[in-house]
Design an enzyme around this catalytic site. Structure first.
Site, short mmCIF file in Angstrom:
data_model
loop_
_atom_site.label_atom_id
_atom_site.label_comp_id
_atom_site.label_asym_id
_atom_site.label_seq_id
_atom_site.Cartn_x
_atom_site.Cartn_y
_atom_site.Cartn_z
N ASN A 110 -0.29 -12.95 -7.10
CA ASN A 110 -1.07 -13.82 -7.98
C ASN A 110 -1.56 -15.09 -7.28
OD1 ASN A 110 -1.58 -15.05 -10.88
ND2 ASN A 110 -0.28 -16.53 -9.81
N TYR A 177 -13.96 -16.97 -2.33
CA TYR A 177 -13.08 -16.50 -3.40
C TYR A 177 -13.46 -15.08 -3.82
CZ TYR A 177 -10.78 -16.60 -8.04
OH TYR A 177 -10.01 -16.32 -9.14
N GLY A 208 -11.30 -12.31 -16.54
CA GLY A 208 -12.37 -13.29 -16.62
C GLY A 208 -11.71 -14.66 -16.80
N ILE A 210 -9.57 -17.63 -17.69
CA ILE A 210 -8.25 -17.81 -18.30
C ILE A 210 -8.09 -19.30 -18.61
CG2 ILE A 210 -5.77 -17.46 -18.06
CD1 ILE A 210 -6.42 -15.60 -15.64
N1 LIG Z 1 -7.82 -19.44 -13.96
C1 LIG Z 1 -8.77 -18.55 -14.19
O1 LIG Z 1 -9.68 -18.75 -14.99
C2 LIG Z 1 -8.72 -17.22 -13.47
C3 LIG Z 1 -9.69 -16.26 -13.77
C4 LIG Z 1 -9.65 -15.02 -13.14
C5 LIG Z 1 -8.64 -14.76 -12.23
N2 LIG Z 1 -7.72 -15.71 -11.95
C6 LIG Z 1 -6.68 -15.38 -10.96
O2 LIG Z 1 -5.40 -15.56 -11.57
C7 LIG Z 1 -4.46 -16.01 -10.59
C8 LIG Z 1 -3.82 -17.30 -11.06
O3 LIG Z 1 -4.83 -18.26 -11.35
P1 LIG Z 1 -4.46 -19.77 -11.73
O4 LIG Z 1 -5.67 -20.36 -12.32
O5 LIG Z 1 -3.19 -19.79 -12.47
O6 LIG Z 1 -4.24 -20.36 -10.24
P2 LIG Z 1 -3.83 -21.83 -9.76
O7 LIG Z 1 -3.56 -22.71 -10.92
O8 LIG Z 1 -4.84 -22.26 -8.75
O9 LIG Z 1 -2.40 -21.57 -9.02
C9 LIG Z 1 -2.37 -20.93 -7.80
C10 LIG Z 1 -0.92 -20.74 -7.36
O10 LIG Z 1 -0.92 -20.24 -6.01
C11 LIG Z 1 0.01 -21.00 -5.24
N3 LIG Z 1 -0.35 -21.01 -3.83
C12 LIG Z 1 -1.42 -21.60 -3.24
N4 LIG Z 1 -1.35 -21.44 -1.90
C13 LIG Z 1 -0.23 -20.71 -1.65
C14 LIG Z 1 0.37 -20.22 -0.46
N5 LIG Z 1 -0.15 -20.46 0.75
N6 LIG Z 1 1.53 -19.52 -0.56
C15 LIG Z 1 2.10 -19.29 -1.79
N7 LIG Z 1 1.56 -19.74 -2.93
C16 LIG Z 1 0.41 -20.44 -2.87
C17 LIG Z 1 -0.04 -22.38 -5.86
O11 LIG Z 1 1.14 -23.11 -5.57
P3 LIG Z 1 1.25 -24.22 -4.43
O12 LIG Z 1 -0.13 -24.80 -4.21
O13 LIG Z 1 2.22 -25.18 -5.02
O14 LIG Z 1 1.78 -23.54 -3.24
C18 LIG Z 1 -0.09 -22.03 -7.35
O15 LIG Z 1 1.21 -21.76 -7.83
C19 LIG Z 1 -5.24 -16.17 -9.29
O16 LIG Z 1 -5.09 -15.03 -8.48
C20 LIG Z 1 -6.68 -16.30 -9.76
O17 LIG Z 1 -7.61 -15.91 -8.78
C21 LIG Z 1 -7.73 -16.92 -12.54
#
Ligand SMILES: NC(=O)c1ccc[n+]([C@@H]2O[C@H](COP(=O)([O-])OP(=O)(O)OC[C@H]3O[C@@H](n4cnc5c(N)ncnc54)[C@H](OP(=O)(O)O)[C@@H]3O)[C@@H](O)[C@H]2O)c1
Length: 270
Positions: A110, A177, A208, A210
Site C-alpha cells: 500500500n 505516479y 478512485g 479515497i
Molecule cells: N488517497 C487517494 O485518493 C488514493 C486513490 C487511489 C489510490 N490510492 C492508493 O492508496 C494507497 C494509500 O493512499 P494514501 O492516500 O493513504 O497514502 P498516503 O497518505 O500518502 O500514505 C502513504 C504511506 O506510505 C508510507 N511510505 C512512504 N514512503 C515509504 C517508504 N519508503 N517505505 C515505507 N513506507 C513508505 C508513508 O509513511 P512514511 O512517509 O511515514 O514512511 C505512509 O504511511 C496508495 O498506494 C495510493 O496510491 C490512494
C-alpha cells in the site's frame, strides 16, 4: 493465544474451500500504514482477528499511534519500520520478521510516495526514480521477501494497491505516479502466475478518489465537488470501504491475477 493459533492448516488445505480467514489467525503486513488507507486496512485486519504489522519509513510515531489504536480496540499489532527503498534494509527486516512471526501470510503493498508533494514544474528524473522506488520497486522487494515462505506453506495472499491513475492518462505532475501504478498490475500478473500452484493469490485493488484526511484537506470543499462531479456515484470512497474490498479480496482463495476496480463506477461505460 486463541482457537485460531491451534488450527494451522497443512499445506494445500486451503484448496478444500474452508474459509481459512475465519478459522485461522494470519500474520498480516501492511506497507505504508502510518496514516490514510494503510492505517485503515491494518485496523480492518486486526478487527478480523489477525496479527498485524504496521509499516512505514518515516512516521514511526504515527505508526505507533495506529498500533495503539488497534491494541485499545482489542487487536494485535506492532510497528514495522522499514524504508522500502532500501533493499538491504528490506531483506534484513523482512527476514527477521519472517523468522520471529513464523511467516507473513498476507502482504498488502500500500505504501506510496505522495504524488501531490510536487507540482508539474518540478518534474524531473530524480522525482520519477523516487516515486518508482517506493511505489513499484518497494512492492516488488516486499513481495520477494515474503513470497517463497508463502509458497512453501501452501497459502498466501498479496494485494497490490494501485489507482485509477494506472489506466488514466495522467497530467504532467502525476506521470511518475501513474507509471508506478501501471507497473503494479504487471507485478500482480507475474506473481499470481508463480503463486497459483501453491494456493498463493495475488490481486490488484485499484481505487478512485479515497477521502483520507490528507486527500480531503488537499482538495478542500470546492475541488472535492469538482472531482466527484464526474464519478457516477457522485462521491469519493471512505477509506473503510476500500479496506473492506481488500479484506474481501483476501477472503477468496479463487480470485487471482485480477484487478478489482473500486472507482465509483468511473468505467461502467455509457
Ligand atoms: N488517497 C487517494 O485518493 C488514493 C486513490 C487511489 C489510490 N490510492 C492508493 O492508496 C494507497 C494509500 O493512499 P494514501 O492516500 O493513504 O497514502 P498516503 O497518505 O500518502 O500514505 C502513504 C504511506 O506510505 C508510507 N511510505 C512512504 N514512503 C515509504 C517508504 N519508503 N517505505 C515505507 N513506507 C513508505 C508513508 O509513511 P512514511 O512517509 O511515514 O514512511 C505512509 O504511511 C496508495 O498506494 C495510493 O496510491 C490512494
Amino acid at each position: 493465544m486463541d482457537a485460531r493459533d491451534e488450527k494451522k492448516a497443512p499445506a494445500g488445505q486451503a484448496a478444500s474451500g474452508e474459509n481459512v480467514m475465519e478459522t485461522q489467525k494470519r500474520n498480516v503486513l501492511v506497507t505504508g500504514a502510518s496514516q490514510g488507507l494503510g492505517a485503515t486496512i491494518a485496523a480492518r485486519f486486526a478487527r478480523g482477528g489477525h496479527r498485524v504489522w504496521v509499516n512505514c519509513a518515516h512516521g514511526v510515531e504515527k505508526a505507533g499511534e495506529v498500533v495503539a489504536g488497534i491494541v485499545r480496540a482489542g487487536g494485535e499489532a506492532e510497528t514495522f519500520p522499514c524504508d522500502l527503498t532500501d533493499e538491504g534494509a528490506v531483506e534484513e527486516a523482512f527476514a527477521a520478521l519472517e523468522a520471529r512471526a513464523g511467516g507473513i501470510d498476507i502482504l498488502v503493498n500500500n505504501a506510496r510516495l505522495d504524488p501531490y508533494l510536487r507540482g508539474a514544474a518540478d518534474s524531473d528524473g530524480a522525482w520519477f526514480d523516487r516515486t518508482l522506488a517506493v511505489n513499484l520497486r518497494g512492492a516488488y522487494l516486499a513481495t520477494l521477501a515474503v513470497f517463497d515462505g508463502m509458497k512453501s506453506r501452501g497459502w498466501g495472499r498479496v494485494v497490490n494497491v494501485s489507482s485509477i491513475w494506472a489506466q488514466w492518462s495522467a497530467p504532467r505532475n502525476l506521470i511518475p505516479y501513474s507509471v508506478s501504478k501501471a507497473g503494479m498490475h504487471a507485478l500482480t500478473r507475474a506473481f499470481a502466475r508463480e503463486g497459483a500452484p501453491h494456493q498463493v493469490t495475488v490481486n490488484t485493488v485499484a481505487p478512485g478518489l479515497i477521502l483520507t484526511e490528507n486527500a480531503a484537506s488537499r482538495l478542500g470543499p470546492e475541488k472535492l465537488l469538482a472531482e466527484t462531479a464526474s464519478v457516477p456515484l457522485g462521491r469519493g470512497a471512505a477509506p473503510e470501504e476500500i479496506a473492506e474490498i481488500i479484506w474481501n479480496t483476501v477472503h477468496s482463495g479463487f480470485i487471482t491475477g485480477q484487478t478489482i476496480h473500486a472507482n465509483g463506477g468511473a468505467w461502467m461505460g455509457n
